[in-house]
Design an enzyme around this catalytic site. Structure first.
Site, PDB file in Angstrom:
ATOM      1  N   GLY A   1    -105.801  -6.043 -37.661  1.00 17.12           N
ATOM      2  CA  GLY A   1    -105.388  -6.077 -39.065  1.00 17.12           C
ATOM      3  C   GLY A   1    -106.232  -5.135 -39.893  1.00 17.12           C
ATOM      4  O   GLY A   1    -106.880  -4.222 -39.362  1.00 17.12           O
ATOM      5  N   SER A   2    -106.248  -5.381 -41.188  1.00 17.60           N
ATOM      6  CA  SER A   2    -106.922  -4.471 -42.109  1.00 17.60           C
ATOM      7  C   SER A   2    -108.446  -4.624 -42.025  1.00 17.60           C
ATOM      8  O   SER A   2    -108.957  -5.628 -41.518  1.00 17.60           O
ATOM      9  CB  SER A   2    -106.463  -4.778 -43.533  1.00 17.60           C
TER      10      SER A   2
ATOM     11  N   GLY B   1    -110.705  -7.935 -41.284  1.00 11.47           N
ATOM     12  CA  GLY B   1    -111.626  -7.926 -40.153  1.00 11.47           C
ATOM     13  C   GLY B   1    -113.038  -8.297 -40.570  1.00 11.47           C
ATOM     14  O   GLY B   1    -113.774  -8.966 -39.824  1.00 11.47           O
TER      15      GLY B   1
ATOM     16  N   GLU C   1    -109.722  -4.871 -34.106  1.00  6.39           N
ATOM     17  CA  GLU C   1    -108.894  -3.647 -34.065  1.00  6.39           C
ATOM     18  C   GLU C   1    -108.385  -3.442 -35.485  1.00  6.39           C
ATOM     19  O   GLU C   1    -107.360  -3.990 -35.873  1.00  6.39           O
ATOM     20  CB  GLU C   1    -107.718  -3.837 -33.095  1.00  6.39           C
TER      21      GLU C   1
ATOM     22  N   CYS D   1    -101.484   2.061 -37.009  1.00 10.76           N
ATOM     23  CA  CYS D   1    -102.930   2.199 -37.224  1.00 10.76           C
ATOM     24  C   CYS D   1    -103.355   3.623 -36.863  1.00 10.76           C
ATOM     25  O   CYS D   1    -104.339   4.136 -37.395  1.00 10.76           O
ATOM     26  CB  CYS D   1    -103.684   1.175 -36.395  1.00 10.76           C
TER      27      CYS D   1
HETATM   28  P1  NAD Z   1    -103.436  -7.802 -42.490  1.00 12.74           P
HETATM   29  O1  NAD Z   1    -104.907  -7.621 -42.490  1.00 12.74           O
HETATM   30  O2  NAD Z   1    -102.764  -8.078 -43.791  1.00 12.74           O
HETATM   31  O3  NAD Z   1    -103.037  -9.032 -41.529  1.00 12.74           O
HETATM   32  C1  NAD Z   1    -103.338  -9.028 -40.166  1.00 12.74           C
HETATM   33  C2  NAD Z   1    -103.308 -10.454 -39.635  1.00 12.74           C
HETATM   34  O4  NAD Z   1    -104.404 -11.181 -40.184  1.00 12.74           O
HETATM   35  C3  NAD Z   1    -102.058 -11.247 -40.008  1.00 12.74           C
HETATM   36  O5  NAD Z   1    -101.627 -12.016 -38.920  1.00 12.74           O
HETATM   37  C4  NAD Z   1    -102.554 -12.140 -41.122  1.00 12.74           C
HETATM   38  O6  NAD Z   1    -101.800 -13.319 -41.289  1.00 12.74           O
HETATM   39  C5  NAD Z   1    -103.942 -12.461 -40.601  1.00 12.74           C
HETATM   40  N1  NAD Z   1    -104.892 -13.051 -41.546  1.00 12.74           N
HETATM   41  C6  NAD Z   1    -104.886 -13.021 -42.896  1.00 12.74           C
HETATM   42  N2  NAD Z   1    -105.941 -13.739 -43.373  1.00 12.74           N
HETATM   43  C7  NAD Z   1    -106.620 -14.200 -42.295  1.00 12.74           C
HETATM   44  C8  NAD Z   1    -107.783 -14.993 -42.122  1.00 12.74           C
HETATM   45  N3  NAD Z   1    -108.477 -15.496 -43.154  1.00 12.74           N
HETATM   46  N4  NAD Z   1    -108.195 -15.252 -40.866  1.00 12.74           N
HETATM   47  C9  NAD Z   1    -107.526 -14.789 -39.792  1.00 12.74           C
HETATM   48  N5  NAD Z   1    -106.403 -14.042 -39.899  1.00 12.74           N
HETATM   49  C10 NAD Z   1    -105.961 -13.757 -41.128  1.00 12.74           C
HETATM   50  O7  NAD Z   1    -102.813  -6.519 -41.788  1.00 12.74           O
HETATM   51  P2  NAD Z   1    -101.299  -6.057 -41.722  1.00 12.74           P
HETATM   52  O8  NAD Z   1    -100.864  -5.587 -43.067  1.00 12.74           O
HETATM   53  O9  NAD Z   1    -100.477  -7.065 -41.015  1.00 12.74           O
HETATM   54  O10 NAD Z   1    -101.435  -4.795 -40.732  1.00 12.74           O
HETATM   55  C11 NAD Z   1    -101.838  -3.532 -41.130  1.00 12.74           C
HETATM   56  C12 NAD Z   1    -103.292  -3.278 -40.841  1.00 12.74           C
HETATM   57  O11 NAD Z   1    -103.583  -3.528 -39.463  1.00 12.74           O
HETATM   58  C13 NAD Z   1    -103.645  -1.822 -41.066  1.00 12.74           C
HETATM   59  O12 NAD Z   1    -104.919  -1.739 -41.650  1.00 12.74           O
HETATM   60  C14 NAD Z   1    -103.641  -1.241 -39.666  1.00 12.74           C
HETATM   61  O13 NAD Z   1    -104.391  -0.065 -39.515  1.00 12.74           O
HETATM   62  C15 NAD Z   1    -104.215  -2.377 -38.894  1.00 12.74           C
HETATM   63  N6  NAD Z   1    -103.868  -2.266 -37.478  1.00 12.74           N
HETATM   64  C16 NAD Z   1    -104.849  -1.901 -36.612  1.00 12.74           C
HETATM   65  C17 NAD Z   1    -104.546  -1.725 -35.273  1.00 12.74           C
HETATM   66  C18 NAD Z   1    -105.598  -1.315 -34.286  1.00 12.74           C
HETATM   67  O14 NAD Z   1    -105.363  -1.490 -33.101  1.00 12.74           O
HETATM   68  N7  NAD Z   1    -106.730  -0.767 -34.703  1.00 12.74           N
HETATM   69  C19 NAD Z   1    -103.245  -1.951 -34.815  1.00 12.74           C
HETATM   70  C20 NAD Z   1    -102.264  -2.338 -35.725  1.00 12.74           C
HETATM   71  C21 NAD Z   1    -102.599  -2.495 -37.071  1.00 12.74           C
END
Ligand code: NAD
Length: 512
Positions: A246-247, A251, A268, A302
């Site tokens: 995620g973002s 993270g 990631e 990503c």
């Molecule tokens: P996001 O951070 O909004 O959400 C990611 C996940 O985290 C979701 O399942 C969300 O419900 C969960 N989440 C939210 N709050 C949480 C908490 N307190 N504890 C645990 N989990 C929680 O990201 P998004 O908008 O779904 O995805 C886009 C982001 O992900 C971008 O920054 C992208 O670069 C990144 N990404 C990285 C990779 C990689 O492999 N490096 C791959 C895909 C996406």
């Protein structure tokens, strides 16, 4: 409310068992009695289905079942676990078209990319089947006579897999295929934007596990808000490893909570990926690699290309040709093969993109083309934006998760590498050059600081055979190929003494 007969996308949803109303929790049986969440397709704004989130008590029960399932799954010989993963890959082969369509419909990426994502799931299953016979531990020479020194790898426990919306199924599979052969069980919390693909995949895994006579709770599911279900995963010691995609801000939050309890972590996170276009490179290759990198998944990978650093002597020609390519972008329904770009994931993402473009303009950026909202059903379509920029603009150092590509000039390769590395993220990078010294420098210790560094191919589109992940704010995690499996196991070092006496290491003696 839509019924099974009048739903618009019945043909996509039905074959994968998606009902009008679906329970969002699974651990051998389906459950869910929390908030009801509608799932809206960005393709046309239609409600696809509803999902009933799990409550905290249901989460507790799901994790309990998943943890229990681990106690017996870890005892199954790894090659036998590999046979289950082999069958999972075969089942995914059978459902590739259907699942690829659902990925497109639920999050908006073009069908060819949706199919590619399912192919990636199949590939990692194949990889993991071989791996199930290669979970090697080393034997080291002992410094003591008649001693053996070795290490072995044991299953870790429950892996909490938290996934982002943009690869709604592939990221689970990168974790799941490895974790399963390693003897771990899985608790998946998908993005609330893409719960249906997670339901469909869990149903497939459920069938495969049941067919082999194993507890389907080995692949559990828990759909709910990140701030409640996510935090329960972060803080529960029964989750041995949290694999979070995620973002960067997300993270940072997850990392602190998991570290607090000394849980294992794979992070990631976001990228801010650049391609350096050298004057010694093939412009045609550069154009193709960068175009796909920037507009693929509507700039929501990503590894999407976000910055292009172009040698000043070829800058004008390159920008003119890239602009011409951008003008050819066909935009619309991602299930129509004629379209090269689909929608963003939701209307919020459109607002974020348009706001970022305004900020970039205030900071000195100049729009070359695109960056406009397009009036299509669902309200999630934008034209991809090319923007002249410089590396001092603060927004260039941020990840705007949309098709905005910043064009930056350079004079020397050292300067280009400094620009490329001069952002907080460190996921993917590339150079387009036919000069061996340039490519070697780019790959050397003085070169790219990213987890992925490519030559004459773009930043996007990694293969599963290599370890995937990035440095700095990208989080340092590695998934998928190479030896990424080691993160899913517990390493144990053993000293075995068959000397008949007792001898201490380092020559220490005790006169007793
Ligand atoms: P996001 O951070 O909004 O959400 C990611 C996940 O985290 C979701 O399942 C969300 O419900 C969960 N989440 C939210 N709050 C949480 C908490 N307190 N504890 C645990 N989990 C929680 O990201 P998004 O908008 O779904 O995805 C886009 C982001 O992900 C971008 O920054 C992208 O670069 C990144 N990404 C990285 C990779 C990689 O492999 N490096 C791959 C895909 C996406």
């Amino acid at each position: 409310m839509a019924t099974m007969t009048d739903r618009k996308h019945e043909d996509v949803l039905r074959p994968l068992g998606i009902e009008a109303r679906n329970l969002g929790g699974f651990a051998g049986e389906w459950m869910g009695s929390g908030k009801v969440q509608p799932v809206i397709s960005p393709v046309d704004g239609e409600e696809l289905a509803t999902v009933v989130n799990v409550t905290k008590d249901e989460f507790d029960a799901i994790l309990g079942r998943c943890h229990e399932a681990w106690k017996s799954w870890r005892l199954v010989p790894a090659p036998k676990r590999g046979e289950v993963v082999k069958d999972l890959g075969n089942e995914l082969r059978e459902h590739k078209e259907a699942l690829g369509r659902l990925v497109s419909l639920e999050m908006g990426k073009c069908l060819r990319e949706g199919l590619g994502e399912v192919q990636e799931m199949i590939d990692i299953c194949d990889f993991a089947v071989g791996l199930s016979r290669q979970l090697y531990g080393l034997t080291m020479p002992s410094e003591r006579r008649r001693h053996r020194l070795q290490e072995q790898w044991h299953p870790l426990g429950v892996v909490g897999v938290i996934t982002a919306f943009n690869f709604p199924v592939a990221v689970w599979s990168w974790n799941a295929a490895l974790a399963l052969v390693c003897g771990d069980t899985l608790l998946w919390k998908p993005s609330s934007k893409t719960p249906l693909t997670a339901l469909a995949v869990t149903r497939i895994a459920q069938r495969v596990l049941a067919r082999h006579g194993f507890d389907p709770a080995i692949c559990s599911l828990s759909i709910g808000r990140g701030s409640d279900i996510g935090d329960l995963i972060n803080t529960d010691p029964r989750v041995a490893l949290v694999s979070y995609t995620g973002s960067v801000p997300g993270g940072r939050h997850v990392g602190k909570l998991v570290q607090e309890r000394f849980g294992r972590l794979i992070l990631e996170l976001g990228g801010n990926n650049a391609v350096i276009v050298s004057d010694k490179g093939d412009l045609d290759i550069a154009l193709r690699a960068i175009y796909f990198g920037a507009i693929g998944t509507s700039g929501q990978r990503c590894t999407s290309t976000r910055r292009v650093i172009v040698h000043t002597s070829v800058y004008e020609a390159f920008v003119a040709q890239l602009t011409a390519l951008y003008a050819k972008t066909t935009l619309g329904d991602p299930l129509d093969p004629a379209n090269l770009m689909g929608p963003l994931v939701d209307q919020e993402a459109v607002k974020t993109m348009l706001a970022a473009i305004e900020t970039a303009k205030e900071q000195g950026g100049k729009v070359v083309c695109g960056g406009e909202k397009v009036d299509l059903p669902g309200g999630c379509y934008v034209t991809p934006c090319l923007m002249e920029a410089n590396s001092e603009m603060p927004i260039v150092a941020e990840e705007t998760f949309a098709p905005v590509l910043y064009l930056i000039r350079y004079r020397t390769l050292e300067e280009a590498i400094a620009i490329q590395n001069g952002v907080p993220q460190g996921l993917s990078s590339a150079i387009i050059t036919n000069d061996q010294a340039e490519s070697e420098l780019f790959l050397s210790v003085e070169g790219s600081d990213c987890g992925i560094a490519n030559v004459n191919t773009g930043t996007s589109g990694a293969e599963i055979g290599g370890a995937f992940g990035g440095e700095k704010e990208t989080g340092g995690g590695r998934e998928s190929g190479s030896d990424a499996w080691k993160a899913y196991m517990r390493r144990q070092t053993n000293a075995l003494n068959f000397s008949g006496g007792i001898e201490l290491a380092q020559g220490i003696t005790l006169d007793i």
